[in-house]
Design a protein around this motif. Structure first.
Motif, PDB file in Angstrom:
ATOM      1  N   GLY A 140       0.860  -1.174   0.000  1.00  0.00           N
ATOM      2  CA  GLY A 140       0.000   0.000   0.000  1.00  0.00           C
ATOM      3  C   GLY A 140       0.895   1.223   0.000  1.00  0.00           C
ATOM      4  N   SER A 141       0.458   2.257   0.679  1.00  0.00           N
ATOM      5  CA  SER A 141       1.226   3.502   0.722  1.00  0.00           C
ATOM      6  C   SER A 141       0.576   4.408   1.754  1.00  0.00           C
ATOM      7  N   VAL A 142       1.332   5.397   2.213  1.00  0.00           N
ATOM      8  CA  VAL A 142       0.680   6.452   2.997  1.00  0.00           C
ATOM      9  C   VAL A 142      -0.381   7.140   2.121  1.00  0.00           C
ATOM     10  N   ALA A 143      -0.190   7.053   0.801  1.00  0.00           N
ATOM     11  CA  ALA A 143      -1.174   7.594  -0.140  1.00  0.00           C
ATOM     12  C   ALA A 143      -2.466   6.774  -0.129  1.00  0.00           C
ATOM     13  N   GLY A 144      -2.476   5.664   0.584  1.00  0.00           N
ATOM     14  CA  GLY A 144      -3.682   4.864   0.766  1.00  0.00           C
ATOM     15  C   GLY A 144      -4.409   5.235   2.042  1.00  0.00           C
ATOM     16  N   THR A 147      -4.764  11.798   1.223  1.00  0.00           N
ATOM     17  CA  THR A 147      -4.736  12.254  -0.177  1.00  0.00           C
ATOM     18  C   THR A 147      -3.944  13.551  -0.277  1.00  0.00           C
ATOM     19  N   TYR A 148      -3.344  13.809  -1.412  1.00  0.00           N
ATOM     20  CA  TYR A 148      -2.631  15.074  -1.615  1.00  0.00           C
ATOM     21  C   TYR A 148      -2.912  15.611  -3.012  1.00  0.00           C
ATOM     22  N   PRO A 149      -2.747  16.938  -3.209  1.00  0.00           N
ATOM     23  CA  PRO A 149      -3.082  17.536  -4.503  1.00  0.00           C
ATOM     24  C   PRO A 149      -2.278  16.900  -5.636  1.00  0.00           C
ATOM     25  N   VAL A 153      -5.856  10.113  -8.115  1.00  0.00           N
ATOM     26  CA  VAL A 153      -6.099   8.765  -8.644  1.00  0.00           C
ATOM     27  C   VAL A 153      -5.080   7.763  -8.101  1.00  0.00           C
ATOM     28  N   TYR A 154      -3.822   8.208  -7.978  1.00  0.00           N
ATOM     29  CA  TYR A 154      -2.833   7.312  -7.349  1.00  0.00           C
ATOM     30  C   TYR A 154      -3.287   6.962  -5.925  1.00  0.00           C
ATOM     31  N   CYS A 155      -3.699   7.996  -5.174  1.00  0.00           N
ATOM     32  CA  CYS A 155      -4.172   7.767  -3.805  1.00  0.00           C
ATOM     33  C   CYS A 155      -5.372   6.815  -3.807  1.00  0.00           C
ATOM     34  N   GLU A 183       2.614   0.361   4.317  1.00  0.00           N
ATOM     35  CA  GLU A 183       2.254   1.704   3.844  1.00  0.00           C
ATOM     36  C   GLU A 183       3.429   2.679   3.991  1.00  0.00           C
ATOM     37  N   PRO A 184       4.342   2.668   3.009  1.00  0.00           N
ATOM     38  CA  PRO A 184       5.515   3.541   3.098  1.00  0.00           C
ATOM     39  C   PRO A 184       5.219   4.974   2.661  1.00  0.00           C
ATOM     40  N   GLY A 185       5.982   5.904   3.226  1.00  0.00           N
ATOM     41  CA  GLY A 185       6.017   7.286   2.743  1.00  0.00           C
ATOM     42  C   GLY A 185       7.065   7.378   1.639  1.00  0.00           C
ATOM     43  N   MET A 186       7.886   8.420   1.666  1.00  0.00           N
ATOM     44  CA  MET A 186       8.843   8.645   0.577  1.00  0.00           C
ATOM     45  C   MET A 186       9.986   7.617   0.592  1.00  0.00           C
ATOM     46  N   GLU A 190      12.882   3.936  -8.242  1.00  0.00           N
ATOM     47  CA  GLU A 190      12.529   4.492  -9.562  1.00  0.00           C
ATOM     48  C   GLU A 190      11.163   5.173  -9.544  1.00  0.00           C
ATOM     49  N   PHE A 191      10.493   5.106  -8.389  1.00  0.00           N
ATOM     50  CA  PHE A 191       9.109   5.594  -8.274  1.00  0.00           C
ATOM     51  C   PHE A 191       8.904   6.987  -8.887  1.00  0.00           C
ATOM     52  N   SER A 192       9.744   7.944  -8.449  1.00  0.00           N
ATOM     53  CA  SER A 192       9.527   9.330  -8.903  1.00  0.00           C
ATOM     54  C   SER A 192       9.953   9.534 -10.356  1.00  0.00           C
ATOM     55  N   VAL A 194       9.558   7.274 -12.694  1.00  0.00           N
ATOM     56  CA  VAL A 194       8.416   6.736 -13.452  1.00  0.00           C
ATOM     57  C   VAL A 194       7.253   7.728 -13.414  1.00  0.00           C
ATOM     58  N   ARG A 195       7.062   8.326 -12.241  1.00  0.00           N
ATOM     59  CA  ARG A 195       5.921   9.246 -12.099  1.00  0.00           C
ATOM     60  C   ARG A 195       6.111  10.543 -12.896  1.00  0.00           C
ATOM     61  N   LEU A 196       7.349  11.077 -12.834  1.00  0.00           N
ATOM     62  CA  LEU A 196       7.589  12.408 -13.413  1.00  0.00           C
ATOM     63  C   LEU A 196       8.252  12.338 -14.780  1.00  0.00           C
ATOM     64  N   ASP A 242      12.354  12.471   8.283  1.00  0.00           N
ATOM     65  CA  ASP A 242      12.218  13.812   7.712  1.00  0.00           C
ATOM     66  C   ASP A 242      10.842  14.087   7.104  1.00  0.00           C
ATOM     67  N   GLN A 243       9.904  13.159   7.234  1.00  0.00           N
ATOM     68  CA  GLN A 243       8.564  13.381   6.674  1.00  0.00           C
ATOM     69  C   GLN A 243       7.535  13.135   7.780  1.00  0.00           C
ATOM     70  N   ALA A 244       6.743  14.189   8.113  1.00  0.00           N
ATOM     71  CA  ALA A 244       5.750  14.034   9.171  1.00  0.00           C
ATOM     72  C   ALA A 244       4.411  13.581   8.608  1.00  0.00           C
ATOM     73  N   HIS A 245       4.155  13.962   7.333  1.00  0.00           N
ATOM     74  CA  HIS A 245       2.868  13.665   6.722  1.00  0.00           C
ATOM     75  C   HIS A 245       3.064  13.700   5.205  1.00  0.00           C
ATOM     76  N   VAL A 246       2.028  13.327   4.436  1.00  0.00           N
ATOM     77  CA  VAL A 246       2.228  13.244   2.987  1.00  0.00           C
ATOM     78  C   VAL A 246       2.811  14.526   2.386  1.00  0.00           C
ATOM     79  N   GLY A 247       2.341  15.668   2.805  1.00  0.00           N
ATOM     80  CA  GLY A 247       2.860  16.891   2.197  1.00  0.00           C
ATOM     81  C   GLY A 247       3.806  17.660   3.094  1.00  0.00           C
TER      82      GLY A 247
HETATM   83  C1  8X3 Z   1       4.490   6.646  -2.389  1.00  0.00           C
HETATM   84  C2  8X3 Z   1       4.395   7.652  -1.313  1.00  0.00           C
HETATM   85  O1  8X3 Z   1       3.870  10.052  -0.648  1.00  0.00           O
HETATM   86  O2  8X3 Z   1       4.812   9.702  -2.858  1.00  0.00           O
HETATM   87  O3  8X3 Z   1       3.461   5.736  -2.386  1.00  0.00           O
HETATM   88  O4  8X3 Z   1       2.550   9.085  -2.422  1.00  0.00           O
HETATM   89  S1  8X3 Z   1       3.863   9.174  -1.851  1.00  0.00           S
END
Ligand code: 8X3
Length: 252
Positions: A140-144, A147-149, A153-155, A183-186, A190-192, A194-196, A242-247
């Motif tokens: 899963g993910s913290v994105a599960g 939600t963030y702007p 759809v990923y969330c 449920e990992p955060g950052m 290759e995640f980013s 692939v995304r960007l 270094d990450q407290a929350h999704v954003g």
């Molecule tokens: C990856 C974490 O915060 O980039 O699932 O959505 S996040």
């Protein structure tokens, strides 16, 4: 008889690191993904580092019901020995607002993160139910959870993974099959990229902070799996310090 773990999306990142951690824990590995060369490389590394285990690979597209069905048929003898399924394959595409995002990106995320996971899970469940043992670990993910702007759809796809994990636990209640949602955060994989679609943009995501590594997550998965059979880690949220929350990220 050696116990087998099936890992989807094992060609890079968390899947690759999980294959190594589980091999170190004594699992024989059935690694799947879409890049044949990477699967070959992983097999050669695992075989060298862990000569006591067996390694098999399968190259196919998880989003195709037909290809999943043919994989299941071909690997039936190994799947009979399966103890663990790690539904790792998944991706994010784009960060556009929903009013601007591409339908193709949405299809790719939902087809892989939700439907692919379902095809594989449905195919594997009869083997585990038949033995009345086993463990399914979903990525899963913290994105599960939040939600963030630009991530709607990923969330949603990762909210679905969380709901599916919960639903599975309910349907499997009374069996000895465990279901864990990680449920990992950052995590710097290759995640980013692939995304960007761009290494420089991806580097910016992790600039000035220390993200998690793929092996941080792999070790956590191996730990969940190694708990005694009566202990099920249902969900685990893992953020970098270094990450407290999704954003909310601390950058130096
Ligand atoms: C990856 C974490 O915060 O980039 O699932 O959505 S996040």
């Amino acid at each position: 008889m050696s116990k087998w773990a099936l890992i989807t999306g094992a060609t890079a990142g968390i899947g690759w690191a999980t294959a190594k951690s589980l091999a170190a824990a004594g699992f024989s590995i059935l690694a799947t993904g879409r890049r044949e060369e990477k699967l070959k490389e992983l097999k050669s590394i695992l075989t060298k580092e862990f000569p006591q285990i067996s390694v098999e690979t399968a190259c196919f597209d998880l989003t195709s019901k037909e290809e999943v069905a043919s994989f299941l048929k071909t690997h039936d003898p190994t799947l009979k020995k399966l103890e663990l399924l790690v539904n790792n394959a998944g991706l994010a595409k784009g960060i556009e607002k929903m009013q601007e995002a591409s339908l193709e990106d949405w299809d790719t995320m939902i087809d892989t993160n939700v439907k692919g996971l379902l095809y594989m899970t449905r195919g594997i469940l009869p083997y585990l139910v038949q033995k009345n043992s086993g463990h399914i670990v979903n990525l899963g993910s913290v994105a599960g959870r939040w939600t963030y702007p630009g991530g709607g759809v990923y969330c949603a796809s990762k909210f679905a993974v969380r709901a599916l994990s919960e639903g599975l636990r309910m349907d499997l209640l009374g069996t000895k099959i465990r279901v864990t949602n990680i449920e990992p955060g950052m995590v710097n994989t290759e995640f980013s990229v692939v995304r960007l679609g761009d290494q420089a943009k991806a580097d910016k995501v992790y600039e000035g902070m220390t993200p998690l590594s793929a092996s941080d997550i792999a070790e956590t998965i191996a730990w969940c799996v190694a708990r005694p059979a009566h202990v099920n880690i249902q969900e685990l949220v893992i953020y970098p310090t270094d990450q407290a929350h999704v954003g909310q990220v601390a950058r130096r």
